[in-house]
Design a protein around this motif. Structure first.
Motif, PDB file in Angstrom:
ATOM      1  N   SER A  53       1.038  -1.184   0.319  1.00  0.00           N
ATOM      2  CA  SER A  53      -0.125  -0.217  -0.248  1.00  0.00           C
ATOM      3  C   SER A  53       0.985   1.373  -0.180  1.00  0.00           C
ATOM      4  O   SER A  53       0.469   2.364  -0.679  1.00  0.00           O
ATOM      5  CB  SER A  53      -1.016  -0.191   1.401  1.00  0.00           C
ATOM      6  N   LYS A  54       1.794   1.157   0.772  1.00  0.00           N
ATOM      7  CA  LYS A  54       2.722   2.718   1.051  1.00  0.00           C
ATOM      8  C   LYS A  54       3.528   2.346  -1.281  1.00  0.00           C
ATOM      9  O   LYS A  54       4.038   3.862  -0.919  1.00  0.00           O
ATOM     10  CB  LYS A  54       3.998   2.119   1.974  1.00  0.00           C
ATOM     11  N   GLY A 184      -9.706   2.172   3.377  1.00  0.00           N
ATOM     12  CA  GLY A 184     -10.417   2.714   2.193  1.00  0.00           C
ATOM     13  C   GLY A 184      -9.738   4.337   1.584  1.00  0.00           C
ATOM     14  O   GLY A 184     -10.336   4.918   0.426  1.00  0.00           O
ATOM     15  N   VAL A 185      -9.141   4.509   2.882  1.00  0.00           N
ATOM     16  CA  VAL A 185      -8.672   6.710   2.566  1.00  0.00           C
ATOM     17  C   VAL A 185      -7.969   6.867   1.687  1.00  0.00           C
ATOM     18  O   VAL A 185      -7.991   6.574   0.790  1.00  0.00           O
ATOM     19  CB  VAL A 185      -8.675   6.962   3.539  1.00  0.00           C
ATOM     20  N   GLU A 186      -6.630   5.897   1.944  1.00  0.00           N
ATOM     21  CA  GLU A 186      -5.436   5.900   1.947  1.00  0.00           C
ATOM     22  C   GLU A 186      -5.799   5.179   0.221  1.00  0.00           C
ATOM     23  O   GLU A 186      -4.438   5.703  -0.791  1.00  0.00           O
ATOM     24  CB  GLU A 186      -4.552   4.732   2.187  1.00  0.00           C
ATOM     25  N   LEU A 187      -6.304   3.751   0.087  1.00  0.00           N
ATOM     26  CA  LEU A 187      -6.333   3.244  -1.192  1.00  0.00           C
ATOM     27  C   LEU A 187      -7.022   4.025  -2.266  1.00  0.00           C
ATOM     28  O   LEU A 187      -6.654   4.299  -3.325  1.00  0.00           O
ATOM     29  CB  LEU A 187      -7.030   1.797  -1.286  1.00  0.00           C
ATOM     30  N   GLY A 188      -8.204   4.468  -1.917  1.00  0.00           N
ATOM     31  CA  GLY A 188      -9.104   5.292  -2.652  1.00  0.00           C
ATOM     32  C   GLY A 188      -8.832   6.136  -2.912  1.00  0.00           C
ATOM     33  O   GLY A 188      -8.536   6.945  -4.094  1.00  0.00           O
ATOM     34  N   GLN A 189      -7.342   7.246  -2.438  1.00  0.00           N
ATOM     35  CA  GLN A 189      -7.367   8.320  -2.782  1.00  0.00           C
ATOM     36  C   GLN A 189      -5.698   7.866  -3.529  1.00  0.00           C
ATOM     37  O   GLN A 189      -5.790   8.615  -5.073  1.00  0.00           O
ATOM     38  CB  GLN A 189      -6.636   8.924  -1.625  1.00  0.00           C
ATOM     39  N   ARG A 220     -10.964  17.176   3.258  1.00  0.00           N
ATOM     40  CA  ARG A 220     -11.218  17.982   2.028  1.00  0.00           C
ATOM     41  C   ARG A 220     -10.361  17.993   1.008  1.00  0.00           C
ATOM     42  O   ARG A 220     -10.702  18.262  -0.318  1.00  0.00           O
ATOM     43  CB  ARG A 220     -10.761  19.757   2.920  1.00  0.00           C
ATOM     44  N   GLN A 221      -9.022  17.280   0.698  1.00  0.00           N
ATOM     45  CA  GLN A 221      -7.711  16.877  -0.179  1.00  0.00           C
ATOM     46  C   GLN A 221      -8.502  16.148  -0.884  1.00  0.00           C
ATOM     47  O   GLN A 221      -8.166  15.598  -1.842  1.00  0.00           O
ATOM     48  CB  GLN A 221      -7.151  16.691   0.470  1.00  0.00           C
ATOM     49  N   LEU A 222      -9.724  15.137  -0.196  1.00  0.00           N
ATOM     50  CA  LEU A 222      -9.878  14.214  -0.691  1.00  0.00           C
ATOM     51  C   LEU A 222     -10.836  14.615  -1.853  1.00  0.00           C
ATOM     52  O   LEU A 222     -10.941  14.508  -3.036  1.00  0.00           O
ATOM     53  CB  LEU A 222     -10.487  13.088  -0.732  1.00  0.00           C
ATOM     54  N   ARG A 223     -11.977  15.668  -1.744  1.00  0.00           N
ATOM     55  CA  ARG A 223     -12.649  16.310  -1.982  1.00  0.00           C
ATOM     56  C   ARG A 223     -11.767  16.683  -3.380  1.00  0.00           C
ATOM     57  O   ARG A 223     -11.780  16.707  -4.570  1.00  0.00           O
ATOM     58  CB  ARG A 223     -13.508  17.206  -1.558  1.00  0.00           C
ATOM     59  N   TYR A 345      -1.385   7.007   6.507  1.00  0.00           N
ATOM     60  CA  TYR A 345      -0.973   7.195   5.209  1.00  0.00           C
ATOM     61  C   TYR A 345      -1.229   7.975   3.808  1.00  0.00           C
ATOM     62  O   TYR A 345      -1.563   7.346   2.648  1.00  0.00           O
ATOM     63  CB  TYR A 345      -0.005   6.609   5.203  1.00  0.00           C
ATOM     64  N   ALA A 346      -2.543   8.479   4.289  1.00  0.00           N
ATOM     65  CA  ALA A 346      -3.423   9.673   2.942  1.00  0.00           C
ATOM     66  C   ALA A 346      -2.341  10.926   2.495  1.00  0.00           C
ATOM     67  O   ALA A 346      -0.774  11.478   3.382  1.00  0.00           O
ATOM     68  CB  ALA A 346      -4.521  10.580   3.004  1.00  0.00           C
TER      69      ALA A 346
END
Length: 473
Positions: A53-54, A184-189, A220-223, A345-346
């Protein structure tokens, strides 16, 4: 097949971070160790989690930076992503680290490695197809696996978890992610930055365990990255497509993707161990252990995810060290007192340790002080044109550190200091006396400590004292 019968000082079940650390430490101290692993050496972290993932996140970050570097006056051409080479990089990272966790390396330590599923025969005996081991002590270090929620229709539709997503040969056109936690957040981004459309579905709030102000910086960064976020939506049905039917406030909507990633959490991998034959009690979090990581069977210990005390590779390593101290050297240990940092790690990273603000106020009431220092006031962040985020220090009114949250670039690299502060019981005054190199993002920690003393340092009482002292200086 004739089953070999042997005795050992220690049996370890599971060759992930915790199990390997226990096996290596015990074997190098001269104990006879048998290590069972039914899957890949290195466990989840090396093969399906931390490392791949990293590696993927690093490529995604490079692509994102290339697209936005013009803000610093650097001109680039169109950015394209070769997904085959991206996955080659991911596999290369695994391959480079794998020798550290290899069977050959541990056999070099003198460990007998058995690549078969293990199960308990009785309170001190572990068996597999080819061997039966009677042991003085046994450590269960079987890790955890992805939770598959009971969503209607999910079992009839192909889906991905962290254990299969790194086997993809082609980049998903439209990835639906169920779960707004760290995975979910890490892989989604990451997949969004690699060019996939991404829909992130979370029944509650994204990164709901973290400080709301800090998680909002990440959201906010994801959006801004173009991730479609559907918070507060519950997945009630999955149909071929894949199509996910979501429900909110009694209304249903349907979303379609090319791929579906299930990332709603993890649970301890204890199936097939026959723990009841060893008298080992469990609950929904894993094996029930005391402060020495001992189970209801005094010969059986649990470390890492199997111990139900948190699902972090670094925690598994800490558990391994505690086990060696307690079981080998007979020293007192207390797993309840471990101060465990965690990092999402987003981009930006979100790191924390100890209590969050809400939990601190619930536990300590009015005896709580909060200090916040924004990265927009950090000179290195200004120089890098990346001032997202802040540091938040939570203490008692007497200055005992209860928790810290950092959100910003490389926040995970800067939570280490606070891990030391809380583990060693250091005082804030010791941080203010520290010389921090300038300009660095790490200065935020010293600024938080110094800011805590500001009201007292510049109070009317202090000013009056200085007016007297200056006559004698």
């Amino acid at each position: 097949m004739t089953r070999k019968i042997t005795k050992a000082d220690l049996v370890v079940i599971g060759a992930g971070s915790g199990g390997l650390s226990v096996a290596a430490g015990a074997a190098q101290l001269g104990l006879k160790v048998v290590l069972f692993e039914k899957g890949e050496m290195g466990g989840d972290c090396l093969n399906y989690g931390c490392v791949p993932s990293k590696a993927l996140i690093a490529v995604a970050a490079a692509a994102h930076e290339a697209r936005h570097i013009a803000r610093l006056g650097v001109a680039t051409g169109p950015v394209s992503v070769d997904f085959t080479r991206v996955m080659d990089h991911v596999r290369g990272a695994i391959a480079a680290i794998a020798p550290n966790d290899s069977q050959a390396r541990f056999e070099g330590f003198g460990v007998l490695v058995v690549r078969e599923p293990a199960r308990f025969e009785d309170a001190r005996t572990v068996t597999a197809d080819s061997i039966r081991v009677r042991a003085r002590k046994i450590v269960v270090a079987t890790g955890s696996r992805a939770v598959v929620p009971p969503i209607d229709g999910l079992d009839g539709v192909p889906y991905l978890t962290n254990e299969s997503i790194f086997d993809l040969a082609d980049r998903p056109d439209r990835l639906i992610v169920l779960g707004g936690g760290p995975i979910g957040v890490e892989l989604g981004q990451a997949f969004r930055r690699l060019g996939s459309e991404v829909v992130l579905v979370e029944a509650g709030t994204l990164l709901g365990r973290e400080d709301p102000d800090a998680s909002e910086v990440v959201v906010r960064q994801l959006r801004e990255d173009g991730v479609e976020i559907m918070a507060g939506y519950k997945a009630v049905r999955v149909e071929a497509g894949p199509i996910v039917v979501l429900q909110k406030d009694g209304e249903e909507i349907r979303i379609t993707g090319s791929h579906l990633l299930v990332a709603v959490g993890r649970r301890p991998s204890l199936d097939g161990l026959d723990l009841q034959k060893a008298g080992v009690e469990t609950d929904r979090n894993g094996i029930i252990t005391d402060r020495a990581l001992r189970s209801s069977n005094p010969r059986v210990f649990a470390v890492g995810d199997a111990a139900g005390r948190g699902q972090f590779t670094h925690l598994a390593g800490a558990h391994a060290a505690l086990f060696v101290r307690r079981a080998v050297f007979g020293l007192p240990v207390n797993a309840d007192d471990l101060q465990v940092p965690r990092v999402t790690y987003a981009d930006p990273e979100l790191a924390s340790i100890g209590l969050g603000e809400a939990a601190a106020r619930e536990r300590h009431g009015d005896d709580v002080r909060i200090e916040v220092f924004p990265f927009k006031e950090n000179d290195r962040a200004i120089a890098e044109s990346d001032t997202r985020g802040f540091g938040k220090l939570i203490t008692t009114r007497k200055g005992k550190v209860l928790g810290v949250t950092l959100v910003g670039r490389h926040a995970g690299d800067h939570i280490h200091l606070w891990s030391l502060v809380m583990s060693a019981g250091l005082k804030l005054s010791q941080l203010t006396g520290m010389i921090a190199p300038y300009p660095t993002r790490g200065e935020v920690s010293k600024r938080l400590a110094g800011q805590w003393y500001t009201p007292a340092l510049f109070s009317t009482r202090t000013r009056a004292l200085v007016s007297i002292l200056k006559r004698f200086a």
